[in-house]
Design a protein around this motif. Structure first.
Motif, mmCIF file in Angstrom:
data_model
loop_
_atom_site.group_PDB
_atom_site.id
_atom_site.type_symbol
_atom_site.label_atom_id
_atom_site.label_comp_id
_atom_site.label_asym_id
_atom_site.label_seq_id
_atom_site.Cartn_x
_atom_site.Cartn_y
_atom_site.Cartn_z
ATOM 1 N N SER A 139 0.827 -1.218 0.000
ATOM 2 C CA SER A 139 0.000 0.000 0.000
ATOM 3 C C SER A 139 0.859 1.265 0.000
ATOM 4 O O SER A 139 0.479 2.283 -0.568
ATOM 5 N N MET A 140 2.031 1.173 0.639
ATOM 6 C CA MET A 140 2.912 2.353 0.648
ATOM 7 C C MET A 140 3.411 2.654 -0.761
ATOM 8 O O MET A 140 3.585 3.809 -1.138
ATOM 9 N N ILE A 141 3.646 1.595 -1.553
ATOM 10 C CA ILE A 141 4.088 1.804 -2.938
ATOM 11 C C ILE A 141 2.957 2.451 -3.746
ATOM 12 O O ILE A 141 3.174 3.402 -4.506
ATOM 13 N N ILE A 142 1.730 1.974 -3.532
ATOM 14 C CA ILE A 142 0.582 2.545 -4.258
ATOM 15 C C ILE A 142 0.374 4.013 -3.843
ATOM 16 O O ILE A 142 0.139 4.881 -4.681
ATOM 17 N N GLN A 143 0.514 4.288 -2.546
ATOM 18 C CA GLN A 143 0.362 5.671 -2.081
ATOM 19 C C GLN A 143 1.426 6.579 -2.679
ATOM 20 O O GLN A 143 1.162 7.732 -3.008
ATOM 21 N N PHE A 144 2.634 6.030 -2.829
ATOM 22 C CA PHE A 144 3.703 6.806 -3.457
ATOM 23 C C PHE A 144 3.314 7.166 -4.896
ATOM 24 O O PHE A 144 3.539 8.295 -5.345
ATOM 25 N N ILE A 145 2.718 6.212 -5.605
ATOM 26 C CA ILE A 145 2.281 6.466 -6.984
ATOM 27 C C ILE A 145 1.219 7.570 -7.011
ATOM 28 O O ILE A 145 1.273 8.483 -7.834
ATOM 29 N N GLU A 146 0.274 7.477 -6.081
ATOM 30 C CA GLU A 146 -0.804 8.486 -6.039
ATOM 31 C C GLU A 146 -0.223 9.890 -5.902
ATOM 32 O O GLU A 146 -0.691 10.842 -6.496
ATOM 33 N N LYS A 147 0.836 9.979 -5.107
ATOM 34 C CA LYS A 147 1.463 11.272 -4.840
ATOM 35 C C LYS A 147 2.317 11.760 -6.007
ATOM 36 O O LYS A 147 2.418 12.952 -6.264
ATOM 37 N N SER A 148 2.937 10.821 -6.720
ATOM 38 C CA SER A 148 3.981 11.204 -7.675
ATOM 39 C C SER A 148 3.604 11.127 -9.146
ATOM 40 O O SER A 148 4.243 11.784 -9.966
ATOM 41 N N ALA A 149 2.629 10.271 -9.487
ATOM 42 C CA ALA A 149 2.384 10.012 -10.914
ATOM 43 C C ALA A 149 1.828 11.224 -11.641
ATOM 44 O O ALA A 149 0.810 11.776 -11.259
ATOM 45 N N LYS A 150 2.563 11.633 -12.664
ATOM 46 C CA LYS A 150 2.084 12.685 -13.565
ATOM 47 C C LYS A 150 2.468 12.213 -14.955
ATOM 48 O O LYS A 150 3.489 11.541 -15.115
ATOM 49 N N PRO A 151 1.707 12.595 -15.973
ATOM 50 C CA PRO A 151 2.063 12.164 -17.322
ATOM 51 C C PRO A 151 3.442 12.687 -17.731
ATOM 52 O O PRO A 151 3.800 13.813 -17.360
ATOM 53 N N HIS A 152 4.150 11.909 -18.477
ATOM 54 C CA HIS A 152 5.475 12.276 -19.012
ATOM 55 C C HIS A 152 6.419 12.766 -17.925
ATOM 56 O O HIS A 152 7.132 13.742 -18.087
ATOM 57 N N LYS A 153 6.399 12.088 -16.787
ATOM 58 C CA LYS A 153 7.272 12.535 -15.702
ATOM 59 C C LYS A 153 8.574 11.724 -15.625
ATOM 60 O O LYS A 153 9.267 11.728 -14.625
ATOM 61 N N THR A 154 8.882 11.019 -16.676
ATOM 62 C CA THR A 154 10.128 10.257 -16.665
ATOM 63 C C THR A 154 11.301 11.216 -16.731
ATOM 64 O O THR A 154 11.321 12.113 -17.552
#
Ligand code: ADP
Ligand code: MG
Length: 301
Positions: free
Chosen positions: A280-295
Motif C-alpha cells: 500500500s505504501m508503494i501505491i500511495q507513493f504512486i498516487e502522490k507522484s504520478a504525472k504524465p510524461h514525468k520520466t
C-alpha cells in the motif's frame, strides 16, 4: 488511476499484494507479462500491444522485472515511458541496478561505505588481486549469482587462489570482496519507498552459515535501524535513481556498508517480518507522484 504491473507471474506474492493494494485504494490495475508485450517504435505515436490488443493508456507502471529478462523487460518499460506512463522505477535506473560493477562504482563515487571490492576478468596476478582486497579470509562472488548461490567464503589465501582460478577457468565474471566477519552471518534489508526507509528486517543465516539469504535457511526479524543506516540506505537508493529499492547493508566495524541495491525487492519477507503493508505504501507513493510524461533520469551513469 489505471496502474499496470509488469510481472511474468500474477500469482507471485509481491504481484498479488500490489494488485490487492491498488484495488483496495480504488484503482484499476492489470498485470502484464512483459515478455508477451510487443511494440511499435517506428511511428511518432508509440504504442504497446499485448496478446493482439492495442493497450489503453495507463497512468503508472510498476516494473517487477526479473534479472534474467532485464533486457526485454526494460525495453517494454521504456516504451511505456515514451507513451507518457509514470514509472515507479525508471528503465534507466533498473538497467543500472542490474550491473553490479556499475552500481558499486556509482555508490563509491558518492562516498557510500561498502566492503573493499575487487573485480577481475582475467588477472595475470591472482595474488595481487587477493592482496588488493586485504587478503584472506575473503568472499568470492559470481556476478550472475542470486539467492546466495555463487557466494563463497575462502578462509585461507590458498583456498581463495583455487576458487578464483576455478571460476576464471569457467570464464565466469567474479567479484572478490573483503569478508565482513563482524556482521555475524546477518545482513539488513532496508526497503526504501520515495526516499524513506518504510520497513527494515534483519536476516540471520542458519547456524554456521555466513550467508543470510532466506533461500539458504536464513530467518528474518524486525530490526531497528541506526540513523546512519537509514541515511545510507536512502542515499544509496537515491544515487541509483530508484524510488522503490531494497538496499542490503552489512553492519561492519566502520559503520554500515552496502552490498547491493535491488530494484525489484520482494514483498513477502519484509511484510511478514515487519507486519507492515509495504504494498500500500508503494501505491500511495504512486498516487502522490504520478504525472504524465514525468520520466526523468535521476542519478548518473
Ligand atoms: P546474492 O545476490 O546471491 O544474495 P549477496 O552478495 O547478497 O549474494 O551475498 C549473499 C549473503 O552472503 C549476504 O546476504 C551476506 O549475508 C553474505 N555476504 C555477502 N558478502 C559478504 C561480505 N563481504 N562479508 C560478509 N558477508 C557477506
Ligand atoms: Mg543478496
Amino acid at each position: 488511476m489505471r496502474i499496470a504491473i509488469l510481472s511474468r507471474n500474477a500469482k507471485l506474492y509481491s504481484t498479488r499484494r500490489l494488485v490487492e493494494a491498488a484495488i483496495n485504494r480504488g484503482h484499476e490495475v492489470r498485470v502484464l507479462d512483459h515478455l508477451r508485450c510487443y511494440m511499435n517504435i517506428s511511428s511518432s505515436k508509440p504504442t504497446l500491444h499485448y496478446r493482439g490488443e492495442d493497450l489503453p493508456h495507463y497512468d503508472a507502471v510498476i516494473p517487477r522485472i526479473g534479472s534474467s529478462v532485464t533486457f526485454y523487460g526494460t525495453a517494454v518499460l521504456r516504451q511505456l515511458e515514451m507513451m507518457g506512463v509514470y514509472p515507479v522505477n525508471e528503465s534507466v535506473a533498473v538497467t543500472r541496478s542490474r550491473d553490479k560493477l556499475r552500481s558499486l562504482q556509482l555508490l563509491s563515487r558518492k562516498g557510500i561505505g561498502m566492503p573493499i571490492t575487487g573485480f577481475a576478468n582475467s588477472p595475470d596476478d591472482i595474488q595481487d588481486l587477493i592482496k588488493m582486497v586485504g587478503g584472506a579470509p575473503l568472499v568470492i562472488k559470481l556476478l550472475e549469482g542470486t539467492q546466495g548461490i555463487g557466494v563463497v567464503l575462502a578462509e585461507t589465501k590458498k583456498a581463495a587462489e583455487s576458487v578464483i582460478e576455478a571460476f576464471l577457468g569457467l570464464n565466469a565474471n567474479i567479484m572478490v570482496q573483503e569478508f565482513i566477519k563482524e556482521a555475524g552471518g546477518a545482513d539488513i534489508r532496508c526497503f526504501v519507498v520515495g526516499g524513506k526507509v518504510v520497513a527494515a528486517m534483519k536476516r540471520q543465516g542458519a547456524e554456521g552459515e555466513f550467508r543470510s539469504n532466506l533461500h539458504r535457511g536464513g530467518s528474518a526479524t524486525l530490526v531497528k535501524l541506526t540513523p546512519d543506516e537509514r541515511k545510507t540506505a536512502v542515499k544509496a537508493a537515491q544515487i541509483m535513481g530508484l524510488n522503490v529499492a531494497g538496499v542490503d547493508i552489512l553492519r561492519s566495524n566502520r559503520g554500515p556498508v552496502v552490498m547491493e541495491v535491488n530494484s525489484s525487492p520482494g514483498l513477502e519477507g519484509i511484510e511478514k517480518a515487519t507486519g507492515k503493508d509495504v504494498a500500500s505504501m508503494i501505491i500511495q507513493f504512486i498516487e502522490k507522484s504520478a504525472k504524465p510524461h514525468k520520466t526523468r533520469t535521476r542519478g548518473k551513469g
